[in-house]
Enzyme design. Structure first.
Site, short mmCIF file in Angstrom:
data_model
loop_
_atom_site.label_atom_id
_atom_site.label_comp_id
_atom_site.label_asym_id
_atom_site.label_seq_id
_atom_site.Cartn_x
_atom_site.Cartn_y
_atom_site.Cartn_z
N ASP A 52 36.05 70.20 64.07
CA ASP A 52 35.05 70.01 65.13
C ASP A 52 34.71 68.53 65.26
OD1 ASP A 52 32.93 70.00 66.84
OD2 ASP A 52 31.58 71.18 65.58
N GLU A 130 39.54 41.51 50.20
CA GLU A 130 38.78 41.25 48.97
C GLU A 130 37.37 41.86 49.10
OE1 GLU A 130 38.74 37.01 48.49
OE2 GLU A 130 40.83 36.92 47.82
N GLU A 132 33.94 43.07 47.93
CA GLU A 132 33.06 42.91 46.77
C GLU A 132 32.02 44.03 46.75
OE1 GLU A 132 33.31 38.00 46.86
OE2 GLU A 132 31.62 39.06 47.78
N GLU A 187 31.47 38.70 39.85
CA GLU A 187 31.24 37.76 40.94
C GLU A 187 30.00 36.90 40.65
OE1 GLU A 187 31.77 36.20 43.66
OE2 GLU A 187 33.85 36.79 43.94
N GLU A 194 34.28 41.98 41.77
CA GLU A 194 35.41 41.93 42.69
C GLU A 194 36.66 42.38 41.96
OE1 GLU A 194 38.06 38.54 44.93
OE2 GLU A 194 35.89 38.37 45.13
N HIS A 243 36.55 39.24 52.39
CA HIS A 243 37.47 38.25 52.95
C HIS A 243 38.79 38.93 53.27
CE1 HIS A 243 35.15 35.15 50.29
NE2 HIS A 243 34.41 35.67 51.25
N ARG A 314 35.17 25.88 51.41
CA ARG A 314 34.88 27.29 51.63
C ARG A 314 33.65 27.53 52.51
NH1 ARG A 314 38.07 27.75 47.03
NH2 ARG A 314 38.91 29.84 46.62
N GLU A 331 42.61 32.91 55.60
CA GLU A 331 41.59 33.76 54.99
C GLU A 331 40.36 33.75 55.89
OE1 GLU A 331 38.85 34.03 50.90
OE2 GLU A 331 40.00 32.21 51.37
N ARG A 333 36.68 34.72 56.37
CA ARG A 333 35.71 34.93 55.31
C ARG A 333 34.42 35.62 55.74
NH1 ARG A 333 36.32 32.09 50.78
NH2 ARG A 333 34.08 31.63 50.57
#
Length: 442
Positions: A52, A130, A132, A187, A194, A243, A314, A331, A333
């Protein structure tokens, strides 16, 4: 593995499997399943299991509720943590009674976008996610609390990292289910963890994210803990991201690599990045889909708030990892683990393909810490911000025709409606902070 119908029937009999979960994902990213006894397995493998759809968030209205589950045979796995009355799993695509794919199936939406990539000459989108998560203690009734299970930090180990044994058991279960786990670690925030697993083609990667979440929550519960993928469960601490490392391949050739380029990046990679950056504000409602998501996207906690890229720091939204050759990738992020992985990968891919199709030029990299730049400096450098809340993100989504096209009318309208309700509930709620701040002041 490439299982056949006969392989699955044989393994189920040999392993004495008693139940099969036919698993799928709703529009908000929650895992759903229809569990059947093994006596119904042949019927399921013949694509004859009905459910359903009107009971599932973002699917269909009650007057058009009949839908079919088409199992993807490559996703067959027996849950290793169930030792009695064994349970196996098949991830399914959703089809309508007339045999056409359901337009609002998140897995189907990603498949459609991958077909667009293939039409442009890209046979594979590889993704290394990745996700976390936090581990919290539970109370004597097994309900989650906000008490952390440790006070560890980045790469800490026992006895400071009290989640180590739980993480190891998660890794063992993942490996039994066919994951290639590359690393696991504590982490930055207390109670935050992670586990990294090997990249895979996009559909498999999204399937693995959903399986990963299920395993993490299941094994945490066995340790008397509650695992959460909520983006920002605690004020004043880092939030959890997801990420997404990604690259496009033409056969065995990485289309993102150019040995003659200073950074080893091909024109395709730069155009793809330009597309993701151009559509960053439009995809935010999908990659960061909750009210809570935007409490992670604030300066000072290693989460990107600004639409920029760099090969050396970063703080921007997109980073270029150091590996080159077949491992050349970008990457992204800003996504968080509350995102529906199928939709998140679909909109990032769609944005990148738009960059390639229109040969978009990428802005200059930002190799300094954006968090310490003033607003005037950011404006001079042409660095926009991501949306500051879900309401703004939803408005940006509707303005972005390319991303709306990726989702399709059905998914877009239902997703928007559900998120408007979420925002309105949040907006009208009276929170404890307000009582603490104003109850005695006024």
């Amino acid at each position: 593995m490439n299982y056949t119908r006969e392989d699955i029937l044989r393994i189920a009999k040999e392993q004495n499997v008693r139940f099969i979960r036919l698993q799928f994902t709703d529009l908000l990213g929650s895992i759903k399943n229809l569990e059947i006894p093994v006596s119904q397995l042949e019927k399921a493998l013949d694509n004859k299991m009905m459910f359903d759809g009107s009971s599932i968030e973002g699917y269909v209205r009650i007057e058009e509720s009949d839908m079919y589950l088409y199992p993807d045979l490559s996703t067959w796995v027996i849950f290793p943590w169930v030792t009695e009355n064994k349970v196996a799993r098949l991830i399914c695509d959703i089809y309508m009674p007339d045999g056409t794919p359901f337009a609002g199936d998140p897995r189907g939406i990603l498949k459609r976008t991958l077909q667009e990539a293939e039409a442009m000459g890209f046979s594979t989108m590889n993704v290394g996610p990745e996700p976390e998560f936090f581990l919290f203690q539970t109370d004597d009734k097994g309900n989650p609390t906000t008490e952390l299970n440790d006070q560890g930090g980045y790469f800490d180990l026992a006895p400071t990292d009290l989640g180590e044994n739980c993480r190891r058991d998660i890794v063992l279960m993942l490996e039994e289910m066919g994951f290639e786990v590359e690393a696991s670690h504590h982490e930055v925030a207390p109670g935050q963890h992670e586990i990294d697993f090997k990249y895979a083609p996009a559909i498999k990667a999204a399937d693995q994210i959903q399986t990963f979440k299920l395993v993490v929550k299941t094994i945490a519960r066995q340790h008397g803990l509650h695992a959460t993928f909520m983006p920002k469960p605690l004020f004043g601490m880092n939030g959890s991201g997801m990420h997404a490392h990604q690259s496009l391949f033409r056969g065995n050739e990485n289309a993102f690599y150019d040995a003659n380029d200073k950074l080893g990046l091909s024109a395709v990679a730069r155009q793809y990045m330009a597309g993701v950056l151009r559509h960053a504000r439009g995809i935010a409602a999908i990659t960061n889909p909750t009210v809570n998501s935007y409490k992670r996207l604030v300066p000072g906690y290693e989460a990107p708030c600004y639409v920029a890229w760099s090969a050396s720091n970063r703080s921007p939204m997109i980073r270029i990892p150091a590996s080159r050759g077949l491992s050349t990738r970008i990457e992204v992020r800003n996504p968080d683990p509350a995102a529906n992985p199928y939709l998140a990968l679909a909109v990032m891919l769609k944005a990148g393909l738009d960059g390639i199709a229109n040969k978009m030029s990428i802005p200059a990299p930002v190799d300094r810490n954006i968090y310490v730049m003033s607003e005037e400096e950011r404006m001079d450098a042409g660095i926009p911000s991501l949306p500051i809340n879900l309401k703004e993100a939803l408005a940006e989504l509707l303005r972005d025709d390319v991303i709306c096209e990726a989702l399709g009318d059905h998914a877009l309208s239902h997703f928007y409606e559900l998120k408007e309700i979420e925002w309105d509930m949040y907006r009208t709620q009276v929170h404890q902070w307000e009582r603490d701040q104003y109850l005695t002041m006024y």
